[in-house]
Design a protein around this motif. Sequence first.
Motif, PDB file in Angstrom:
ATOM      1  N   THR A  35       0.814  -1.207   0.000  1.00  0.00           N
ATOM      2  CA  THR A  35       0.000   0.000   0.000  1.00  0.00           C
ATOM      3  C   THR A  35       0.853   1.264   0.000  1.00  0.00           C
ATOM      4  O   THR A  35       1.962   1.276   0.558  1.00  0.00           O
ATOM      5  N   THR A  36       0.306   2.306  -0.616  1.00  0.00           N
ATOM      6  CA  THR A  36       0.905   3.643  -0.560  1.00  0.00           C
ATOM      7  C   THR A  36       0.047   4.564   0.303  1.00  0.00           C
ATOM      8  O   THR A  36       0.217   5.780   0.296  1.00  0.00           O
ATOM      9  N   ALA A  37      -0.876   3.994   1.063  1.00  0.00           N
ATOM     10  CA  ALA A  37      -1.853   4.793   1.811  1.00  0.00           C
ATOM     11  C   ALA A  37      -1.210   5.753   2.804  1.00  0.00           C
ATOM     12  O   ALA A  37      -1.794   6.790   3.127  1.00  0.00           O
ATOM     13  N   GLY A  38      -0.025   5.438   3.289  1.00  0.00           N
ATOM     14  CA  GLY A  38       0.623   6.296   4.273  1.00  0.00           C
ATOM     15  C   GLY A  38       1.445   7.430   3.689  1.00  0.00           C
ATOM     16  O   GLY A  38       1.995   8.257   4.433  1.00  0.00           O
ATOM     17  N   TRP A  39       1.529   7.497   2.360  1.00  0.00           N
ATOM     18  CA  TRP A  39       2.421   8.486   1.750  1.00  0.00           C
ATOM     19  C   TRP A  39       2.006   9.928   2.030  1.00  0.00           C
ATOM     20  O   TRP A  39       2.858  10.774   2.302  1.00  0.00           O
ATOM     21  N   ASP A  40       0.711  10.226   1.986  1.00  0.00           N
ATOM     22  CA  ASP A  40       0.275  11.597   2.244  1.00  0.00           C
ATOM     23  C   ASP A  40       0.617  12.016   3.669  1.00  0.00           C
ATOM     24  O   ASP A  40       1.080  13.138   3.911  1.00  0.00           O
ATOM     25  N   ASP A  41       0.386  11.115   4.614  1.00  0.00           N
ATOM     26  CA  ASP A  41       0.753  11.410   6.007  1.00  0.00           C
ATOM     27  C   ASP A  41       2.252  11.620   6.132  1.00  0.00           C
ATOM     28  O   ASP A  41       2.714  12.483   6.890  1.00  0.00           O
ATOM     29  N   ALA A  42       3.022  10.812   5.403  1.00  0.00           N
ATOM     30  CA  ALA A  42       4.483  10.916   5.471  1.00  0.00           C
ATOM     31  C   ALA A  42       4.969  12.248   4.911  1.00  0.00           C
ATOM     32  O   ALA A  42       5.896  12.869   5.459  1.00  0.00           O
ATOM     33  N   ARG A  43       4.358  12.690   3.823  1.00  0.00           N
ATOM     34  CA  ARG A  43       4.743  13.973   3.222  1.00  0.00           C
ATOM     35  C   ARG A  43       4.510  15.107   4.230  1.00  0.00           C
ATOM     36  O   ARG A  43       5.360  15.984   4.411  1.00  0.00           O
ATOM     37  N   ALA A  44       3.358  15.069   4.901  1.00  0.00           N
ATOM     38  CA  ALA A  44       3.023  16.114   5.870  1.00  0.00           C
ATOM     39  C   ALA A  44       3.885  15.996   7.133  1.00  0.00           C
ATOM     40  O   ALA A  44       4.384  17.000   7.655  1.00  0.00           O
ATOM     41  N   ALA A  45       4.071  14.765   7.619  1.00  0.00           N
ATOM     42  CA  ALA A  45       4.808  14.572   8.869  1.00  0.00           C
ATOM     43  C   ALA A  45       6.289  14.857   8.721  1.00  0.00           C
ATOM     44  O   ALA A  45       6.963  15.226   9.695  1.00  0.00           O
ATOM     45  N   ALA A  46       6.825  14.712   7.509  1.00  0.00           N
ATOM     46  CA  ALA A  46       8.259  14.957   7.299  1.00  0.00           C
ATOM     47  C   ALA A  46       8.610  16.427   7.527  1.00  0.00           C
ATOM     48  O   ALA A  46       9.703  16.740   8.009  1.00  0.00           O
ATOM     49  N   ARG A  47       7.673  17.318   7.210  1.00  0.00           N
ATOM     50  CA  ARG A  47       7.954  18.745   7.342  1.00  0.00           C
ATOM     51  C   ARG A  47       8.242  19.110   8.796  1.00  0.00           C
ATOM     52  O   ARG A  47       7.409  18.918   9.673  1.00  0.00           O
ATOM     53  N   GLY A  48       9.427  19.607   9.040  1.00  0.00           N
ATOM     54  CA  GLY A  48       9.805  20.012  10.378  1.00  0.00           C
ATOM     55  C   GLY A  48      10.227  18.885  11.294  1.00  0.00           C
ATOM     56  O   GLY A  48      10.560  19.116  12.460  1.00  0.00           O
ATOM     57  N   SER A  49      10.226  17.653  10.788  1.00  0.00           N
ATOM     58  CA  SER A  49      10.552  16.507  11.644  1.00  0.00           C
ATOM     59  C   SER A  49      12.052  16.282  11.796  1.00  0.00           C
ATOM     60  O   SER A  49      12.499  15.619  12.725  1.00  0.00           O
ATOM     61  N   GLY A  50      12.831  16.796  10.820  1.00  0.00           N
ATOM     62  CA  GLY A  50      14.262  16.514  10.811  1.00  0.00           C
ATOM     63  C   GLY A  50      14.598  15.201  10.137  1.00  0.00           C
ATOM     64  O   GLY A  50      15.768  14.832  10.044  1.00  0.00           O
ATOM     65  N   VAL A  51      13.570  14.472   9.660  1.00  0.00           N
ATOM     66  CA  VAL A  51      13.786  13.172   9.015  1.00  0.00           C
ATOM     67  C   VAL A  51      13.135  13.189   7.635  1.00  0.00           C
ATOM     68  O   VAL A  51      11.956  13.499   7.496  1.00  0.00           O
ATOM     69  N   ALA A  52      13.915  12.859   6.602  1.00  0.00           N
ATOM     70  CA  ALA A  52      13.382  12.738   5.253  1.00  0.00           C
ATOM     71  C   ALA A  52      12.767  11.353   5.084  1.00  0.00           C
ATOM     72  O   ALA A  52      13.221  10.374   5.681  1.00  0.00           O
ATOM     73  N   VAL A  53      11.730  11.279   4.255  1.00  0.00           N
ATOM     74  CA  VAL A  53      11.039  10.006   4.018  1.00  0.00           C
ATOM     75  C   VAL A  53      11.102   9.659   2.533  1.00  0.00           C
ATOM     76  O   VAL A  53      10.719  10.457   1.672  1.00  0.00           O
ATOM     77  N   ILE A  54      11.587   8.464   2.248  1.00  0.00           N
ATOM     78  CA  ILE A  54      11.581   7.930   0.891  1.00  0.00           C
ATOM     79  C   ILE A  54      10.308   7.104   0.755  1.00  0.00           C
ATOM     80  O   ILE A  54      10.139   6.098   1.454  1.00  0.00           O
ATOM     81  N   PRO A  55       9.365   7.533  -0.090  1.00  0.00           N
ATOM     82  CA  PRO A  55       8.114   6.780  -0.205  1.00  0.00           C
ATOM     83  C   PRO A  55       8.344   5.422  -0.862  1.00  0.00           C
ATOM     84  O   PRO A  55       8.981   5.323  -1.907  1.00  0.00           O
ATOM     85  N   GLY A  56       7.842   4.385  -0.210  1.00  0.00           N
ATOM     86  CA  GLY A  56       8.045   3.035  -0.726  1.00  0.00           C
ATOM     87  C   GLY A  56       6.905   2.103  -0.359  1.00  0.00           C
ATOM     88  O   GLY A  56       5.889   2.503   0.214  1.00  0.00           O
ATOM     89  N   ILE A  57       7.084   0.855  -0.722  1.00  0.00           N
ATOM     90  CA  ILE A  57       6.107  -0.211  -0.466  1.00  0.00           C
ATOM     91  C   ILE A  57       6.912  -1.482  -0.210  1.00  0.00           C
ATOM     92  O   ILE A  57       7.973  -1.676  -0.809  1.00  0.00           O
ATOM     93  N   GLU A  58       6.412  -2.362   0.635  1.00  0.00           N
ATOM     94  CA  GLU A  58       6.941  -3.725   0.671  1.00  0.00           C
ATOM     95  C   GLU A  58       5.936  -4.597  -0.072  1.00  0.00           C
ATOM     96  O   GLU A  58       4.824  -4.838   0.417  1.00  0.00           O
ATOM     97  N   VAL A  59       6.328  -5.020  -1.247  1.00  0.00           N
ATOM     98  CA  VAL A  59       5.437  -5.780  -2.127  1.00  0.00           C
ATOM     99  C   VAL A  59       5.524  -7.265  -1.783  1.00  0.00           C
ATOM    100  O   VAL A  59       6.618  -7.834  -1.685  1.00  0.00           O
ATOM    101  N   SER A  60       4.372  -7.893  -1.602  1.00  0.00           N
ATOM    102  CA  SER A  60       4.315  -9.326  -1.321  1.00  0.00           C
ATOM    103  C   SER A  60       4.269 -10.101  -2.630  1.00  0.00           C
ATOM    104  O   SER A  60       3.500  -9.771  -3.533  1.00  0.00           O
ATOM    105  N   ALA A  61       5.101 -11.124  -2.714  1.00  0.00           N
ATOM    106  CA  ALA A  61       5.109 -12.004  -3.880  1.00  0.00           C
ATOM    107  C   ALA A  61       5.100 -13.448  -3.396  1.00  0.00           C
ATOM    108  O   ALA A  61       5.353 -13.727  -2.222  1.00  0.00           O
TER     109      ALA A  61
END
Length: 302
Positions: free
Chosen positions: A58-84
């Motif tokens: 899922t990418t469902a957390g990406w919007d939260d990550a974009r917002a939460a990264a601002r001012g956090s001091g931590v950069a976020v690389i948007p990703g997924i763990e894909v099940s195969a």
Amino acid sequence: MGEESSSTRSGGARIPEAARIDLHTHSTFSDGTSSVPELLREAREAGLDMIALTDHDTTAGWDDARAAARGSGVAVIPGIEVSAEHGSLSVHILALLVDPSPGTALAAELRRARESRTRRARAMVDRIGRDHPVGWDDVLEQLAAADTTVGRPHIADALVARGVVADRSAAFAGLLAPSSPYYVPYYAPAPDTAVRAIVEAGGVAIAAHPASGMREGAVPVDLLERMTQAGLAAIEVEHREHDAVERERLRAYAQEHGLLITGGSDYHGAGKPNRLGENLTSPAVLSALLDRATSETEVFHP
């Protein structure tokens, strides 16, 4: 923090040479116990500069990550763990910086996998509920949001809450194990199909903990070779479930096949003993990974 790596992806931002980078973390959008803002705070407290958010399918957390990264001091690389899946073997692939658009082949595979996960979870709960005091409502109570990807960890948490087992580990070792009569398989793409879809979506594919003996089994070399031919970029060598022998074998494979070597904590908050930053990826390797991405998806900077 010293000299910086050469990657200029995501608006010209560079990666400091001393940056501490964890490329494998989970939030409550899959089976982690920390919300995305909590995950960013915990990462900062752990002394990390960058993390990859890699929730399951899922990418469902990406919007939260974009917002939460601002001012956090931590950069976020948007990703997924894909099940195969390969036969009865579960294979996981980290996908960084993919195009999240719903029209890609990857999005279609993820959608099919999530739907199958939900059907599978309900079927397992129905089976377990015949013998133990747990129902689907108990599982739903463990989800942080309606779009959380449902998985066995949520069933495990429901079992813990109902006093059926002591913790997640006990649930996975018994009632939820593949050998259990309660176990139900679910759909997931073949590993090389998943890698190809990740690359086609403009992302970079990393084989996650491929030599782990703690799961259903290690990824066989011939399958790893097919994944490599499909466009695999790296192998997550540095992982707590790899012993010294496995790490050396994977390093040798990566060097022979021109793959990058990454590390990650596979952090799930209170869901697992894994600690943020216990395995790291070098800034030079991350820079090379970012340079391989072809989508327009960018790193979320503080």
